[in-house]
Design a protein around this motif. Sequence first.
Motif, PDB file in Angstrom:
ATOM      1  N   CYS A   1      35.972  46.561   2.815  1.00  0.00           N
ATOM      2  CA  CYS A   1      35.372  47.624   2.105  1.00  0.00           C
ATOM      3  C   CYS A   1      34.020  47.668   2.561  1.00  0.00           C
ATOM      4  O   CYS A   1      33.300  48.707   2.657  1.00  0.00           O
ATOM      5  CB  CYS A   1      35.437  47.304   0.501  1.00  0.00           C
ATOM      6  SG  CYS A   1      37.256  47.555  -0.147  1.00  0.00           S
TER       7      CYS A   1
ATOM      8  N   TYR B   1      24.327  58.638  -7.096  1.00  0.00           N
ATOM      9  CA  TYR B   1      25.770  58.779  -7.237  1.00  0.00           C
ATOM     10  C   TYR B   1      26.658  59.071  -6.012  1.00  0.00           C
ATOM     11  O   TYR B   1      27.664  59.118  -5.990  1.00  0.00           O
ATOM     12  CB  TYR B   1      26.072  59.706  -8.498  1.00  0.00           C
ATOM     13  CG  TYR B   1      25.375  61.076  -8.523  1.00  0.00           C
ATOM     14  CD1 TYR B   1      26.030  61.876  -7.152  1.00  0.00           C
ATOM     15  CD2 TYR B   1      24.457  61.280  -8.991  1.00  0.00           C
ATOM     16  CE1 TYR B   1      25.202  63.107  -7.125  1.00  0.00           C
ATOM     17  CE2 TYR B   1      23.817  62.617  -8.932  1.00  0.00           C
ATOM     18  CZ  TYR B   1      24.088  63.606  -7.930  1.00  0.00           C
ATOM     19  OH  TYR B   1      23.390  64.614  -7.701  1.00  0.00           O
TER      20      TYR B   1
ATOM     21  N   HIS C   1      27.315  57.161  -3.419  1.00  0.00           N
ATOM     22  CA  HIS C   1      28.450  56.328  -3.050  1.00  0.00           C
ATOM     23  C   HIS C   1      29.152  55.601  -4.263  1.00  0.00           C
ATOM     24  O   HIS C   1      29.624  54.626  -4.308  1.00  0.00           O
ATOM     25  CB  HIS C   1      27.755  55.129  -2.202  1.00  0.00           C
ATOM     26  CG  HIS C   1      26.951  55.548  -1.300  1.00  0.00           C
ATOM     27  ND1 HIS C   1      27.567  56.048   0.120  1.00  0.00           N
ATOM     28  CD2 HIS C   1      25.485  56.019  -0.779  1.00  0.00           C
ATOM     29  CE1 HIS C   1      26.805  56.233   0.909  1.00  0.00           C
ATOM     30  NE2 HIS C   1      25.424  56.418   0.490  1.00  0.00           N
TER      31      HIS C   1
ATOM     32  N   PRO D   1      32.004  56.257  -5.883  1.00  0.00           N
ATOM     33  CA  PRO D   1      33.350  55.902  -5.775  1.00  0.00           C
ATOM     34  C   PRO D   1      33.631  54.500  -5.091  1.00  0.00           C
ATOM     35  O   PRO D   1      34.302  53.587  -5.093  1.00  0.00           O
ATOM     36  CB  PRO D   1      33.974  56.921  -4.771  1.00  0.00           C
ATOM     37  CG  PRO D   1      33.400  58.120  -5.437  1.00  0.00           C
ATOM     38  CD  PRO D   1      31.714  57.691  -5.385  1.00  0.00           C
ATOM     39  N   HIS D   2      32.632  54.626  -3.831  1.00  0.00           N
ATOM     40  CA  HIS D   2      32.640  53.038  -3.027  1.00  0.00           C
ATOM     41  C   HIS D   2      32.477  51.988  -3.809  1.00  0.00           C
ATOM     42  O   HIS D   2      33.066  50.824  -3.886  1.00  0.00           O
ATOM     43  CB  HIS D   2      31.705  53.198  -1.794  1.00  0.00           C
ATOM     44  CG  HIS D   2      32.168  54.670  -1.031  1.00  0.00           C
ATOM     45  ND1 HIS D   2      30.733  55.212  -0.316  1.00  0.00           N
ATOM     46  CD2 HIS D   2      33.054  55.365  -0.922  1.00  0.00           C
ATOM     47  CE1 HIS D   2      31.485  56.279   0.297  1.00  0.00           C
ATOM     48  NE2 HIS D   2      32.816  56.414   0.010  1.00  0.00           N
TER      49      HIS D   2
ATOM     50  N   ILE E   1      32.644  51.521  -7.116  1.00  0.00           N
ATOM     51  CA  ILE E   1      33.731  51.312  -8.001  1.00  0.00           C
ATOM     52  C   ILE E   1      34.671  50.215  -7.147  1.00  0.00           C
ATOM     53  O   ILE E   1      35.126  49.489  -8.054  1.00  0.00           O
ATOM     54  CB  ILE E   1      34.256  52.538  -8.688  1.00  0.00           C
ATOM     55  CG1 ILE E   1      33.240  53.216  -9.617  1.00  0.00           C
ATOM     56  CG2 ILE E   1      35.588  52.139  -9.491  1.00  0.00           C
ATOM     57  CD1 ILE E   1      33.676  54.617 -10.223  1.00  0.00           C
ATOM     58  N   VAL E   2      35.086  50.743  -6.219  1.00  0.00           N
ATOM     59  CA  VAL E   2      36.237  49.973  -5.518  1.00  0.00           C
ATOM     60  C   VAL E   2      35.857  48.513  -4.975  1.00  0.00           C
ATOM     61  O   VAL E   2      36.598  47.739  -5.334  1.00  0.00           O
ATOM     62  CB  VAL E   2      36.516  50.846  -3.817  1.00  0.00           C
ATOM     63  CG1 VAL E   2      37.714  49.670  -3.289  1.00  0.00           C
ATOM     64  CG2 VAL E   2      37.365  52.071  -4.512  1.00  0.00           C
TER      65      VAL E   2
ATOM     66  N   MET F   1      28.242  52.660 -12.578  1.00  0.00           N
ATOM     67  CA  MET F   1      29.073  53.814 -12.619  1.00  0.00           C
ATOM     68  C   MET F   1      28.598  54.835 -13.846  1.00  0.00           C
ATOM     69  O   MET F   1      28.502  56.048 -13.556  1.00  0.00           O
ATOM     70  CB  MET F   1      30.509  53.165 -12.936  1.00  0.00           C
ATOM     71  CG  MET F   1      31.515  54.255 -13.150  1.00  0.00           C
ATOM     72  SD  MET F   1      33.115  53.455 -13.579  1.00  0.00           S
ATOM     73  CE  MET F   1      32.779  52.920 -15.122  1.00  0.00           C
TER      74      MET F   1
END
Length: 423
Positions: free
Chosen positions: A82, A108, A110, A112-113, A115-116, A137
């Motif tokens: 990741c 914001y 990145h 989604p990255h 959160i993963v 987030m």
Amino acid sequence: MNNDDITIPASNPKHLDFYALLLSSILIGFIVGIASALFLRFLDWNIHFLWEVIPQWIAPNNKIPFYALIVCTVGGTIIGMCQKYLGNHPPSLAETLATFRKTGRVEYKHLPHGIVNVLVSLIFGGSLGPEAGLTDMIGGLVTWLGDLRKQHNYIKRILTQAAMSAGLAFFGSPLGGAVLTFETSDGDILPRIQNFLPSLLGTCAGFAGFVWAMGNSLGKNFIFPAEMAQPVNMLLAIPVALIGAGGGMIFHLLSTQLNKYFSPLASRPLLRGIIGGVGLGIMGSLMPLTLFSGEHELRVLIDESAKMGFLLLLVLGVAKMLATTLCLATGWKGGIIFPPMFGGAALGLACSLLFPAIHPMVGVTAGMAATTAVIMRQPVAVIIILLGILRGETAGVIVVATLVGYTVTMPFFPSKVKNNTNL
């Protein structure tokens, strides 16, 4: 924020726009509280599935040898991948707030990255808390919505801070989330009341939303003796606080040294992540309580402390600091509020076994407060958050231990205090 911002209608309590802003903060806070509860429920379900359901499928009624080592190594491998393909996101809670203080926004791009990365880190046993991921987030989403609606920078800043405060309401203290973001703000960013009131209302609404969706908040499930409020326990908290302060300094030392050691591997995130996973897995196999944030494990620690003994508790407290700093240095993502609380509680319980005059719950409270105060460097926020997690009769011990831990370590941290005419 520019000085002209304080002349806009939304900043003036005599104007209806100011109250519309407060209502927006309340609405956003309630939604954020629900979202935080759903995030934590999703996290808990996945942890339960990976660490309890799967082992039962593989070997019913039997423990799988070195399961923690296997899972953490796999987790470290995924985290390394990741990091390589998604990037080093999100920033820490302190970094997010520092950026917010300078720019009034949380980036914001990145999101989604990030959160993963956070979910993988926490699900695979990282000795980290959820607050860093939640704050990034939530702050990023509110900033994005503000950009989408082309809101004035002042309004966007206020609503973003209110949302981040609400996201931290799961600590169990409606005031704690607001103070945690407010205490780190430079005094010249906003007039105090305009900055604080929307955050306070937002975090109160966030707390209500969280409890409504989750059914409960953190803490309030520990039994404290009535005599906790007696002055003698405040005095007995002082030696525990000194030990807790030592634990906090060990955390800073480990963090500095491990970051220095692993920084050359920044260009090799996969190897770095695997090393972190193997190290965490070894510690988790030997001492399972070093895994995860420590929020749920604290109850086990208190119940089993007498059986563990002084030496094991002392080792466990330091091992928890090592597990957290190792995770952070090797690219695992999460917060550093809960793990030091657990580590400090272990050190405090060790003190209570060594000195029977110190009640175990005095040791737990003082150890948590002092260690966390040294690591976070936000004494007011620490006091209020712990009052939310623990019970009211612990107030005296919390205040004394927090101030002792923070004060005795001040020479080791350069002062960043500035003169402020807006206080």
